[in-house]
Motif scaffolding. Structure first.
Motif: not given
Length: 143
Positions: A44-45, A48, A97-98, A101-102, A104-105, A114
């Motif tokens: 995932e990283w 992203l 930001d990454v 977003s992570w 949220e995944l 967070t």
């Protein structure tokens, strides 16, 4: 179930594989976390930070296992050079930001706050910078 995750710097796959039974210990620069799926996270990283699709990376064999136990126990895998480079070069706002977003995944079974996500990604980026300066790779030991 509790998972121990240790990302560490090692000169090569052979050296990293030797950590399978006991973890990287003091012999290798490392950072420790727990209770998330690091194999899924690194893919995932990479998506992203460096682009590409999740399925595409998994089909390409990411993350690459360098040592593992047959019974699904401990495993050591390599962080893709592309991800390591992206982490080492990313500025703090991009890492933040990454991390967001992570979060949220993540699925319902794996909740990560967070602030914790940001600490994981930022600490791993610092480790990537250290690995780069030494011309070494980043690996992950999971138990």
């Amino acid at each position: 179930m509790s998972i121990i995750v240790k990302f560490f710097v090692a000169p090569d796959d052979t050296s990293a594989a030797l950590t399978l039974r006991t973890g990287p210990g003091r012999a290798f620069e490392s950072i420790s976390f727990g209770n998330f799926d690091p194999e899924e996270a690194v893919v995932e990283w990479e998506c992203l930070l460096a682009g590409g699709g999740y399925e595409e990376l998994v089909d390409a064999g990411e993350p690459r296992i360098v040592a593992g136990e047959d019974n699904g126990g401990r495993v050591v895998f390599a962080i893709a050079p592309r991800l390591s480079t992206a982490l080492a070069e990313a500025e703090h706002p991009r890492l933040r930001d990454v991390a967001a977003s992570w979060v949220e995944l993540r699925d319902e079974g794996e909740t990560i706050g967070t602030e914790i996500a940001e600490a994981i990604v930022s600490d791993l980026a610092a480790l990537a910078g250290s690995a780069r300066r030494q011309s070494h790779g980043i690996y992950c030991w999971v138990a």
